[in-house]
Design a protein around this motif. Structure first.
Motif, short mmCIF file in Angstrom:
data_model
loop_
_atom_site.label_atom_id
_atom_site.label_comp_id
_atom_site.label_asym_id
_atom_site.label_seq_id
_atom_site.Cartn_x
_atom_site.Cartn_y
_atom_site.Cartn_z
N ARG A 40 0.76 -1.03 -0.09
CA ARG A 40 0.05 0.01 0.11
C ARG A 40 0.96 1.27 0.03
N GLU A 41 1.99 1.26 0.80
CA GLU A 41 3.05 2.22 0.83
C GLU A 41 3.71 2.61 -0.25
N ILE A 42 3.94 1.26 -1.21
CA ILE A 42 4.48 1.49 -2.29
C ILE A 42 3.69 2.20 -3.51
N ALA A 43 2.39 1.61 -3.39
CA ALA A 43 1.53 2.31 -4.36
C ALA A 43 1.06 3.87 -4.14
N ALA A 44 1.13 4.07 -2.82
CA ALA A 44 0.58 5.53 -2.65
C ALA A 44 1.82 6.41 -3.04
N PRO A 64 8.22 -17.24 2.20
CA PRO A 64 7.65 -16.49 0.77
C PRO A 64 5.97 -16.53 1.26
N ALA A 65 5.26 -15.76 0.88
CA ALA A 65 3.64 -15.75 0.86
C ALA A 65 3.28 -16.84 0.18
N SER A 66 2.07 -17.55 0.83
CA SER A 66 1.43 -18.65 0.18
C SER A 66 0.72 -18.41 -0.81
N PRO A 67 0.38 -19.34 -1.95
CA PRO A 67 -0.55 -19.10 -3.06
C PRO A 67 -1.78 -18.19 -2.45
N ALA A 68 -2.41 -18.48 -1.53
CA ALA A 68 -3.58 -18.04 -0.88
C ALA A 68 -3.44 -16.49 -0.55
N GLU A 69 -2.16 -16.37 0.12
CA GLU A 69 -1.93 -14.76 0.32
C GLU A 69 -1.46 -13.91 -0.78
N LEU A 70 -0.98 -14.35 -1.93
CA LEU A 70 -0.73 -13.73 -2.96
C LEU A 70 -1.93 -13.64 -3.77
N ALA A 71 -2.72 -14.27 -3.65
CA ALA A 71 -4.21 -14.35 -4.45
C ALA A 71 -4.95 -13.15 -3.76
N GLU A 72 -4.93 -13.13 -2.38
CA GLU A 72 -5.14 -11.99 -1.66
C GLU A 72 -4.59 -10.47 -1.98
N LEU A 73 -3.66 -10.60 -2.20
CA LEU A 73 -2.95 -9.30 -2.42
C LEU A 73 -3.16 -8.76 -3.83
N ALA A 74 -3.29 -9.65 -4.80
CA ALA A 74 -3.72 -9.50 -6.34
C ALA A 74 -4.90 -8.82 -6.33
N VAL A 75 -5.90 -9.25 -5.39
CA VAL A 75 -7.41 -8.80 -5.31
C VAL A 75 -7.32 -7.40 -4.72
N LEU A 76 -6.73 -7.51 -3.59
CA LEU A 76 -6.39 -5.96 -2.99
C LEU A 76 -5.91 -4.72 -4.00
N PHE A 77 -5.24 -5.40 -4.62
CA PHE A 77 -4.41 -4.15 -5.52
C PHE A 77 -5.05 -4.27 -7.11
N HIS A 78 -6.00 -4.92 -7.23
CA HIS A 78 -6.64 -4.86 -8.56
C HIS A 78 -6.97 -3.26 -8.86
N ASP A 79 -7.50 -2.61 -8.34
CA ASP A 79 -7.80 -1.30 -8.41
C ASP A 79 -6.71 -0.46 -8.68
N GLU A 80 -5.33 -1.01 -8.34
CA GLU A 80 -4.53 0.06 -8.49
C GLU A 80 -3.83 -0.39 -10.08
N ALA A 81 -4.32 -1.25 -10.66
CA ALA A 81 -3.54 -1.60 -11.99
C ALA A 81 -3.65 -0.68 -12.82
N SER A 82 -4.54 0.57 -12.83
CA SER A 82 -4.74 1.33 -13.91
C SER A 82 -3.55 2.59 -13.73
N HIS A 83 -3.04 2.56 -12.48
CA HIS A 83 -2.14 3.61 -12.22
C HIS A 83 -0.81 3.18 -12.62
N PHE A 84 -0.48 2.07 -13.11
CA PHE A 84 0.86 1.85 -13.34
C PHE A 84 1.07 0.71 -14.81
N ASP A 85 2.02 1.08 -15.41
CA ASP A 85 2.05 0.32 -16.79
C ASP A 85 2.99 -0.99 -16.61
N ARG A 86 4.03 -0.96 -15.62
CA ARG A 86 4.66 -2.11 -15.32
C ARG A 86 5.10 -2.02 -13.85
#
Length: 138
Positions: A40-44, A64-86
């Motif tokens: 969240r801090e990185i994105a902000a 490392p994060a588990s697959p379930a934790e990584l899936a949770e992160l991806a869902v949480l940051f879905h709305d950030e996708a439009s702010h970043f190209d790569r």
């Protein structure tokens, strides 16, 4: 010049490199709540600087994060996708690479153009030039 922020469970160092920002995450606590906080801090910080390309080096110790934790992160940051190209992530711990590759899969499924690398040079090259298999946003 680098900016540093120190938190109880992680440290975040930010350096500007032309058209991308390089974040280095370090610390001893590798809990999901900590991952969510530093991402969240990185994105902000990236949004505040108007940077659309990020290079994140994960120097956290632990596991490392588990697959379930990584899936949770991806869902949480879905709305950030439009702010970043790569978003390039460097995982310097070879044993963690198979688990972290799940992050790439989950992130891409949520529309985040993220790639995982083991070396800085490859990550930087992808940030600057992309690759033939990048998704087409036009």
């Amino acid at each position: 010049m680098a900016d540093e922020s120190v938190h109880p469970d992680y440290n975040l160092r930010l350096t500007e490199h032309g058209d991308y920002l390089h974040f280095e995450v370090s610390g001893d606590v590798d809990a999901q709540s900590v991952r969510i906080a530093y991402w969240r801090e990185i994105a902000a910080q990236a949004r505040a600087r108007g940077s659309r390309k990020l290079l994140v080096t994960d120097r956290k110790k632990g596991h490392p994060a588990s697959p379930a934790e990584l899936a949770e992160l991806a869902v949480l940051f879905h709305d950030e996708a439009s702010h970043f190209d790569r978003v390039a992530v460097i995982e310097p711990t070879p044993e963690f690479l198979p688990a972290i590759e799940h992050a790439e899969i989950f992130g891409q499924s949520m529309g985040i153009n993220v790639r995982v690398f083991s070396a800085h040079r490859e990550a930087e090259r992808w940030l600057r030039y992309g690759s033939p298999d990048d998704r087409d946003d036009s």
